[in-house]
Design an enzyme around this catalytic site. Sequence first.
Site, PDB file in Angstrom:
ATOM      1  N   GLY A  30      -2.264   4.835  13.418  1.00 12.53           N
ATOM      2  CA  GLY A  30      -2.453   4.039  12.201  1.00 12.53           C
ATOM      3  C   GLY A  30      -2.244   2.557  12.465  1.00 12.53           C
ATOM      4  O   GLY A  30      -3.057   1.721  12.075  1.00 12.53           O
ATOM      5  N   GLY A  31      -1.153   2.233  13.137  1.00 10.55           N
ATOM      6  CA  GLY A  31      -0.833   0.829  13.412  1.00 10.55           C
ATOM      7  C   GLY A  31      -1.909   0.170  14.247  1.00 10.55           C
ATOM      8  O   GLY A  31      -2.326  -0.965  13.976  1.00 10.55           O
ATOM      9  N   GLU A  54       5.338  -1.481  13.518  1.00  7.92           N
ATOM     10  CA  GLU A  54       6.435  -0.774  14.194  1.00  7.92           C
ATOM     11  C   GLU A  54       6.002   0.667  14.270  1.00  7.92           C
ATOM     12  O   GLU A  54       5.777   1.298  13.244  1.00  7.92           O
ATOM     13  CB  GLU A  54       7.713  -0.872  13.358  1.00  7.92           C
ATOM     14  CG  GLU A  54       8.232  -2.274  13.196  1.00  7.92           C
ATOM     15  CD  GLU A  54       8.535  -2.935  14.501  1.00  7.92           C
ATOM     16  OE1 GLU A  54       9.165  -2.309  15.367  1.00  7.92           O
ATOM     17  OE2 GLU A  54       8.114  -4.092  14.678  1.00  7.92           O
ATOM     18  N   CYS A  62      12.095   7.430  14.137  1.00  2.57           N
ATOM     19  CA  CYS A  62      11.354   6.739  15.192  1.00  2.57           C
ATOM     20  C   CYS A  62      12.230   6.548  16.419  1.00  2.57           C
ATOM     21  O   CYS A  62      11.718   6.293  17.505  1.00  2.57           O
ATOM     22  CB  CYS A  62      10.841   5.405  14.685  1.00  2.57           C
ATOM     23  SG  CYS A  62      12.114   4.450  13.853  1.00  2.57           S
ATOM     24  N   GLU A  75       4.635  10.940  21.866  1.00  5.66           N
ATOM     25  CA  GLU A  75       5.627  11.325  20.864  1.00  5.66           C
ATOM     26  C   GLU A  75       5.273  12.679  20.234  1.00  5.66           C
ATOM     27  O   GLU A  75       4.134  12.909  19.853  1.00  5.66           O
ATOM     28  CB  GLU A  75       5.666  10.259  19.751  1.00  5.66           C
ATOM     29  CG  GLU A  75       6.669  10.554  18.649  1.00  5.66           C
ATOM     30  CD  GLU A  75       6.605   9.547  17.483  1.00  5.66           C
ATOM     31  OE1 GLU A  75       7.663   9.101  17.037  1.00  5.66           O
ATOM     32  OE2 GLU A  75       5.486   9.219  17.042  1.00  5.66           O
ATOM     33  N   GLY A  94       4.785   3.132  10.985  1.00 10.97           N
ATOM     34  CA  GLY A  94       4.144   4.449  11.006  1.00 10.97           C
ATOM     35  C   GLY A  94       3.702   4.837  12.393  1.00 10.97           C
ATOM     36  O   GLY A  94       4.323   4.438  13.389  1.00 10.97           O
ATOM     37  N   LYS A 129       0.899  -1.145   0.000  1.00 13.05           N
ATOM     38  CA  LYS A 129       0.000   0.000   0.000  1.00 13.05           C
ATOM     39  C   LYS A 129       0.939   1.196   0.000  1.00 13.05           C
ATOM     40  O   LYS A 129       1.576   1.505   1.007  1.00 13.05           O
ATOM     41  CB  LYS A 129      -0.882  -0.057   1.249  1.00 13.05           C
ATOM     42  CG  LYS A 129      -1.978   0.977   1.315  1.00 13.05           C
ATOM     43  CD  LYS A 129      -1.393   2.296   1.673  1.00 13.05           C
ATOM     44  CE  LYS A 129      -2.317   3.338   2.177  1.00 13.05           C
ATOM     45  NZ  LYS A 129      -1.649   4.635   2.218  1.00 13.05           N
TER      46      LYS A 129
HETATM   47  P1  NAP Z   1       1.179   7.117   9.388  1.00 16.40           P
HETATM   48  O1  NAP Z   1       0.465   8.394   9.269  1.00 16.40           O
HETATM   49  O2  NAP Z   1       0.706   6.161  10.419  1.00 16.40           O
HETATM   50  O3  NAP Z   1       1.127   6.436   7.931  1.00 16.40           O
HETATM   51  C1  NAP Z   1       1.729   5.197   7.596  1.00 16.40           C
HETATM   52  C2  NAP Z   1       0.880   4.492   6.523  1.00 16.40           C
HETATM   53  O4  NAP Z   1      -0.275   3.924   7.128  1.00 16.40           O
HETATM   54  C3  NAP Z   1       0.348   5.410   5.437  1.00 16.40           C
HETATM   55  O5  NAP Z   1       0.379   4.708   4.234  1.00 16.40           O
HETATM   56  C4  NAP Z   1      -1.060   5.694   5.883  1.00 16.40           C
HETATM   57  O6  NAP Z   1      -1.930   5.938   4.799  1.00 16.40           O
HETATM   58  C5  NAP Z   1      -1.468   4.395   6.521  1.00 16.40           C
HETATM   59  N1  NAP Z   1      -2.485   4.578   7.562  1.00 16.40           N
HETATM   60  C6  NAP Z   1      -2.379   5.388   8.632  1.00 16.40           C
HETATM   61  N2  NAP Z   1      -3.491   5.266   9.396  1.00 16.40           N
HETATM   62  C7  NAP Z   1      -4.286   4.355   8.788  1.00 16.40           C
HETATM   63  C8  NAP Z   1      -5.565   3.792   9.092  1.00 16.40           C
HETATM   64  N3  NAP Z   1      -6.247   4.164  10.167  1.00 16.40           N
HETATM   65  N4  NAP Z   1      -6.080   2.884   8.252  1.00 16.40           N
HETATM   66  C9  NAP Z   1      -5.405   2.517   7.142  1.00 16.40           C
HETATM   67  N5  NAP Z   1      -4.207   3.014   6.800  1.00 16.40           N
HETATM   68  C10 NAP Z   1      -3.645   3.919   7.609  1.00 16.40           C
HETATM   69  O7  NAP Z   1       2.736   7.336   9.703  1.00 16.40           O
HETATM   70  P2  NAP Z   1       3.740   8.346   8.971  1.00 16.40           P
HETATM   71  O8  NAP Z   1       3.335   9.739   9.268  1.00 16.40           O
HETATM   72  O9  NAP Z   1       3.861   7.982   7.581  1.00 16.40           O
HETATM   73  O10 NAP Z   1       5.125   8.040   9.741  1.00 16.40           O
HETATM   74  C11 NAP Z   1       5.537   8.726  10.911  1.00 16.40           C
HETATM   75  C12 NAP Z   1       5.409   7.857  12.155  1.00 16.40           C
HETATM   76  O11 NAP Z   1       6.034   6.608  11.906  1.00 16.40           O
HETATM   77  C13 NAP Z   1       6.067   8.398  13.401  1.00 16.40           C
HETATM   78  O12 NAP Z   1       5.223   8.212  14.498  1.00 16.40           O
HETATM   79  C14 NAP Z   1       7.325   7.554  13.563  1.00 16.40           C
HETATM   80  O13 NAP Z   1       7.790   7.444  14.881  1.00 16.40           O
HETATM   81  C15 NAP Z   1       6.836   6.239  13.019  1.00 16.40           C
HETATM   82  N6  NAP Z   1       7.934   5.401  12.517  1.00 16.40           N
HETATM   83  C16 NAP Z   1       8.204   4.236  13.157  1.00 16.40           C
HETATM   84  C17 NAP Z   1       9.248   3.434  12.726  1.00 16.40           C
HETATM   85  C18 NAP Z   1       9.568   2.142  13.421  1.00 16.40           C
HETATM   86  O14 NAP Z   1      10.332   1.366  12.886  1.00 16.40           O
HETATM   87  N7  NAP Z   1       9.035   1.885  14.586  1.00 16.40           N
HETATM   88  C19 NAP Z   1      10.026   3.823  11.620  1.00 16.40           C
HETATM   89  C20 NAP Z   1       9.710   5.013  10.976  1.00 16.40           C
HETATM   90  C21 NAP Z   1       8.646   5.783  11.443  1.00 16.40           C
HETATM   91  P3  NAP Z   1      -2.456   7.421   4.478  1.00 16.40           P
HETATM   92  O15 NAP Z   1      -1.290   8.338   4.591  1.00 16.40           O
HETATM   93  O16 NAP Z   1      -2.992   7.292   3.113  1.00 16.40           O
HETATM   94  O17 NAP Z   1      -3.492   7.693   5.517  1.00 16.40           O
END
Ligand code: NAP
Length: 527
Positions: free
Chosen positions: A244-245, A264, A301, A392, A240, A183
């Site tokens: 979302g997760g 993650e 992250c 965070e 992410g 996706k």
């Molecule tokens: P995000 O907003 O959660 O988006 C990640 C993906 O998930 C996107 O493709 C998003 O699609 C999708 N998504 C989010 N909510 C969803 C839902 N309710 N239903 C279905 N799909 C959903 O995260 P981000 O802004 O891209 O990344 C930043 C975050 O990632 C930070 O909190 C960071 O700490 C974390 N992160 C963690 C790691 C790790 O390894 N633990 C690594 C890097 C980043 P849409 O955008 O189309 O909604």
Amino acid sequence: MITGKNYIGNNLSSRGNKTYKTFNPLLNIENEHIYTEATSEEINNAVDLAIEAFKTYRTYSGKQKAVFLNTIADEILDLDDELIKTYCSETGLPEGRAKGERGRTIGQLRSFAELVAEGSWVEASIDTAIPDREPAPKPNLRKMSIPLGPVVVFGASNFPLAYSTAGGDTAAALTAGCPVIVKSHPMHAGTGELVASAIVKAAQKTGMPKGIFSNLNSSGIEVGEQLVKHHGVKAVGFTGSIRGGRALYDLAAQRDEPIPVFAEMGSINPVVMLPEALQNRNESLAKTYASSITLGTGQFCTNPGLILGIKGEELSAFIQNLSNEIVKIEPSCMLHPNIIDAYENNKQKAITQQNISVVADYDSDVKTNYARQTVTTVKGEIFLNNPTLHQEVFGPYSIVVQCEDANQLEQIITKLEGQLTGTLIAENEEALKYSKIVSALQNRVGRLIYNGVPTGVEVCPSMTHGGPYPASTDSRFTAVGIHSIKRWVRPFSFQDWPNALLPEELKNENPLGIIRLVNGKQTSEKI
Ligand code: NAP
């Protein structure tokens, strides 16, 4: 070449009418290409193809899969400048970072190729029969890991290469024998499509089944939701936000057939600074931490969002030194206007809590989409009782907590949510003296760093990138390094099967020469 279309297996497709563009945060303008979101029908086609592909791909040899993975790496390198330019235009990140992340992606693919070519990763285990055992005969049992089935991968905004289309999750799932449907992240749809084209080319060149890989565009949550609910999908990889997760985890758990979601997510990565270390290295620690907090505009992250110390002269001096150092650093661009908005909002929410002091705030003018770095401080008691301060703030922000004493420090650590990392800044004798703190920290995190910084995640077998919830949804697995393959397999046993009908990994002759556990002993010998 970017087309804006979806890859449904090897075919480009754009049957929908919902379109979107990516954004260049440095120039503060939309990029030129138009992306078409996948329709419900296209999503079903991608999953149907993946189900078909799984029937054959699961039986491919390790050597065949290794050739595929290495060819993906070659094809990504072949994208050359187009990939790097697209990456930079969709993230505002510098070329050096783009190249570094590409190197990491290639390295991951090649290390999985090595793993699968060698073959011992399946953890074959053999217990030979004892037909005359009393009171009952012992059967011939042979166990190995087998793939789960089609996997859906959601990449994060902040790692368009290493944690996205051909990132760690995809590489690990393909290695395990699972077809992958990505996706695509809407913020780097162009980078995603280019990498997808490399995977599709590699699949065609190496004779992989049609549907081994698909890449679906989407600018909202619907495509991801439909994928997670689809009966043909057997596992999900997500990188992410916690929100979302968690949403996807809950969705997967509500299915008639619940499936695992390996998410993650965000983390504030507590750093404990003990008094003697602060006394001996105050200025250098302040410099090091000013850099770590602002590295990549704080968009990691593993960013150190929480610094814990025991109140006193050393900690006060550190707060002062950190404040002085951090405002010297030139602010930089964030990935997207939505991310800078989220940063400003979350920071505002944090700094307007009661009894919190802002000690450093870059106060000169900054360009649009650039983030001002901020450091705050608060007493231990206040932090302990205010969960908002534990959340965070994704960006160049950190809070220094001044604990009353070691007991309060331990109490705070115990109350923290699960984290990806914890860091101990200490002299060796201090680390022994504060062993209860170390043990409390170990209980809350996936990786403990000694006298360093949490930013920077080495890709190697001994890395754990994960941690207790909400750092990840399953702390038993890592998302980085070859052992991340374990998320996409299940143990499977053959009982009393004829040798000729067993997979190579479990045959008496051990034709692959892999290491196996035979009657309780690790060996690569024949039986
Ligand atoms: P995000 O907003 O959660 O988006 C990640 C993906 O998930 C996107 O493709 C998003 O699609 C999708 N998504 C989010 N909510 C969803 C839902 N309710 N239903 C279905 N799909 C959903 O995260 P981000 O802004 O891209 O990344 C930043 C975050 O990632 C930070 O909190 C960071 O700490 C974390 N992160 C963690 C790691 C790790 O390894 N633990 C690594 C890097 C980043 P849409 O955008 O189309 O909604």
